[in-house]
Design a protein around this motif. Structure first.
Motif, short mmCIF file in Angstrom:
data_model
loop_
_atom_site.label_atom_id
_atom_site.label_comp_id
_atom_site.label_asym_id
_atom_site.label_seq_id
_atom_site.Cartn_x
_atom_site.Cartn_y
_atom_site.Cartn_z
N ALA A 153 1.18 -1.29 -0.06
CA ALA A 153 0.20 0.29 -0.39
C ALA A 153 1.01 1.13 -0.12
O ALA A 153 0.42 1.99 -0.57
N LEU A 154 2.09 1.13 0.72
CA LEU A 154 2.98 2.50 0.47
C LEU A 154 3.26 2.48 -0.96
O LEU A 154 3.73 4.02 -1.37
N GLY A 155 3.68 1.39 -1.41
CA GLY A 155 4.03 1.74 -2.27
C GLY A 155 5.41 2.62 -3.20
O GLY A 155 6.51 2.61 -2.31
N PRO A 156 5.89 1.85 -4.34
CA PRO A 156 6.85 2.08 -4.77
C PRO A 156 7.35 3.53 -4.77
O PRO A 156 9.28 2.89 -4.75
N GLN A 157 7.11 4.61 -4.28
CA GLN A 157 7.81 5.73 -4.19
C GLN A 157 7.73 5.76 -2.95
O GLN A 157 7.96 7.17 -2.14
N GLY A 158 7.50 5.22 -1.63
CA GLY A 158 7.14 5.20 -0.30
C GLY A 158 8.38 4.76 0.34
O GLY A 158 9.34 3.81 -0.19
N TYR A 159 8.76 5.46 1.74
CA TYR A 159 9.94 5.09 2.52
C TYR A 159 8.72 4.98 4.04
O TYR A 159 8.19 5.72 4.12
N LEU A 160 10.15 3.50 4.61
CA LEU A 160 9.57 3.55 5.67
C LEU A 160 10.88 3.60 6.69
O LEU A 160 11.93 3.58 6.41
N ARG A 220 10.03 -0.19 17.15
CA ARG A 220 10.81 -2.10 17.98
C ARG A 220 10.76 -2.59 16.94
O ARG A 220 9.86 -3.19 15.75
N GLY A 221 11.68 -3.44 16.92
CA GLY A 221 11.91 -3.93 15.50
C GLY A 221 11.11 -5.10 15.01
O GLY A 221 10.58 -4.94 14.07
N SER A 222 9.90 -5.76 16.23
CA SER A 222 9.35 -6.62 16.31
C SER A 222 8.10 -6.06 15.08
O SER A 222 7.04 -6.73 15.05
N VAL A 223 7.79 -5.11 15.04
CA VAL A 223 6.86 -4.31 14.38
C VAL A 223 6.46 -4.28 13.10
O VAL A 223 5.72 -4.55 12.01
N VAL A 224 8.09 -4.46 12.35
CA VAL A 224 8.12 -4.81 11.15
C VAL A 224 8.34 -5.77 10.67
O VAL A 224 9.70 -6.76 11.14
N ASP A 225 8.11 -6.78 9.79
CA ASP A 225 8.12 -8.25 8.95
C ASP A 225 9.46 -8.06 8.28
O ASP A 225 8.99 -7.59 7.24
N THR A 226 10.36 -8.44 9.13
CA THR A 226 11.98 -8.40 8.30
C THR A 226 11.85 -8.74 7.19
O THR A 226 12.30 -8.62 5.94
N ALA A 227 11.37 -10.00 6.61
CA ALA A 227 11.44 -10.47 5.34
C ALA A 227 10.66 -10.48 4.06
O ALA A 227 11.00 -9.40 2.99
N ALA A 228 9.09 -9.75 4.96
CA ALA A 228 8.09 -8.77 3.58
C ALA A 228 8.53 -7.50 3.32
O ALA A 228 8.91 -6.98 2.15
N LEU A 229 9.59 -6.65 4.37
CA LEU A 229 10.48 -5.54 4.01
C LEU A 229 11.31 -6.01 2.84
O LEU A 229 11.85 -5.17 1.96
N ALA A 230 12.53 -7.23 3.48
CA ALA A 230 13.36 -7.19 2.56
C ALA A 230 13.09 -7.78 0.90
O ALA A 230 13.85 -7.66 0.34
N ASP A 231 11.40 -7.89 1.33
CA ASP A 231 11.36 -8.43 -0.81
C ASP A 231 10.79 -7.19 -1.26
O ASP A 231 10.44 -7.17 -2.21
N ALA A 232 10.30 -6.70 -0.25
CA ALA A 232 9.28 -5.56 -1.20
C ALA A 232 10.96 -4.31 -1.42
O ALA A 232 10.68 -4.01 -2.76
N LEU A 233 11.93 -4.01 -0.84
CA LEU A 233 12.76 -3.40 -1.20
C LEU A 233 14.14 -3.74 -2.61
O LEU A 233 13.98 -3.48 -3.32
N ALA A 234 13.46 -5.33 -2.43
CA ALA A 234 14.55 -6.40 -3.39
C ALA A 234 13.68 -6.03 -4.89
O ALA A 234 13.99 -5.77 -5.91
N HIS A 235 12.34 -6.45 -4.41
CA HIS A 235 11.34 -6.09 -5.99
C HIS A 235 10.58 -4.56 -5.89
O HIS A 235 10.34 -4.33 -7.41
N GLY A 236 11.49 -3.40 -5.52
CA GLY A 236 11.19 -2.05 -5.54
C GLY A 236 9.63 -1.83 -4.75
O GLY A 236 9.09 -0.75 -6.25
N ALA A 237 8.82 -2.69 -4.58
CA ALA A 237 7.47 -2.52 -4.29
C ALA A 237 7.77 -1.35 -3.25
O ALA A 237 6.67 0.21 -3.15
N ILE A 238 8.39 -0.98 -2.59
CA ILE A 238 8.90 0.57 -1.87
C ILE A 238 10.48 1.63 -2.41
O ILE A 238 10.89 0.17 -2.70
N ALA A 239 10.70 2.24 -1.78
CA ALA A 239 11.82 2.41 -2.55
C ALA A 239 12.96 2.95 -1.71
O ALA A 239 13.48 2.18 -2.61
#
Length: 310
Positions: free
Chosen positions: A218-225, A230-249
């Motif tokens: 939803a944040l999208g390919p121009q978005g930044y997180l 706390r680290g537990s709030v963000v799904d690390t695997a999902a974030l890594a995939d999103a960054l690798a595939h350009g799902a977020i900037a």
């Protein structure tokens, strides 16, 4: 004779001195020394000083029969066994408010560094790479910033955002009537609206992987997180995939799952800026937190309520 305090975290020399003026300190900043300290001094320990990351387990609380007070430096307390403390009538207090400005400052440092690719450009410049060989980064100002968790730190992030001419929205359990920012009752709606998403919500089971693949999409390919909660709030695997595939900037993380080891899937990415959970650490913030702990302890042992109960 001053109360005996079990200290489970490293302390700066000056902060230790201010605390030592009020307590007889037993140091135990690693698991082995903790077990030895509790075994050797458990009967006389009346207070514990820890933080949200280190915490204190119910099994350790059980071994401290005269424990009355648990203090946490900083706002976090997620790894303190509060149910066990409550069952014993042990007071738990934190350092709420002492490092809010420091964390909010750091959140903006991460966001600016990620959006303007400061670490990448720094390395390129040192390697002799000139600007025409590098991709241009977008303007930082004039965008939309979404705050996830409009507590004390979230409010300070929002106030800083106004200086960058950012439009501000937020998601919270309930709307805050005293702020002028747009409220989103859905995290997905906020992520879809925002260009930048800054996470300042508490950790714990209730927010485990709150930022997941759907939110990142939803944040999208121009978005930044940015995550300074706390680290537990963000799904690390999902974030890594999103960054690798350009799902977020891009992303900026001061906290991450598996601390202190850096997340392997993120460490090699030029799209993410990483810092080692230092957002709330400054000489000023730590001194203020130590002073608040001493004030809370002084009040408690004088039969008065603490200033920042958890």
């Amino acid at each position: 004779m001053p109360p005996t305090l079990l200290v489970l975290i490293p302390l700066a020399v000056e902060n230790r001195a201010s605390i030592a003026a009020a307590f007889d300190i037993v140091d135990a900043s690693d698991p082995a020394s903790r077990d030895q300290a509790i075994a050797g001094h458990g009967e006389r320990i009346r207070a514990v000083l820890t933080n949200g990351t280190t915490g204190i387990a119910a099994s350790d609380i059980e071994r401290l029969p005269n424990l009355e007070l648990i203090g946490a430096l900083g706002a976090g307390y997620e790894n303190i066994a509060r149910d066990a403390a409550k069952a014993r009538g042990i007071v738990v207090a934190n350092g709420a408010g002492t490092n809010d400005s420091c964390v909010a400052d750091h959140a903006f440092a991460l966001l600016l560094a990620a959006v303007r690719a400061i670490p990448v450009l720094d390395r390129a410049c040192r390697d002799g790479v000139w600007r025409e060989q590098l991709p241009m980064q977008p303007n930082f100002s004039g965008k939309r910033l979404g705050v996830v968790g409009l507590g004390a730190i979230g409010r300070k992030v929002a106030r800083r955002a106004s200086g960058f001419e950012l439009e501000i929205g937020y998601h919270n359990r309930r709307p805050q009537p005293d702020v002028p920012y747009e409220y989103f009752d859905s995290l997905m709606a906020l992520a879809g609206w925002a260009d930048y998403l800054v996470v300042t919500t508490p950790g714990g089971a209730a927010t485990q992987h709150l930022i997941d693949a759907d939110v990142l999409e939803a944040l999208g390919p121009q978005g930044y997180l940015v995550n300074v909660s706390r680290g537990s709030v963000v799904d690390t695997a999902a974030l890594a995939d999103a960054l690798a595939h350009g799902a977020i900037a891009g992303a900026g993380l001061d906290v991450y799952e598996g601390e202190p080891a850096p997340p392997a899937r993120l460490a090699g990415s030029e799209r993410v800026v990483l810092t080692p959970h230092v957002g709330g650490r400054s000489p000023e913030a730590l001194a203020a937190s130590a002073a608040l702990f001493v004030e809370n302890a002084t009040r408690h042992f004088a039969g008065q309520p603490v200033l920042t109960p958890v």
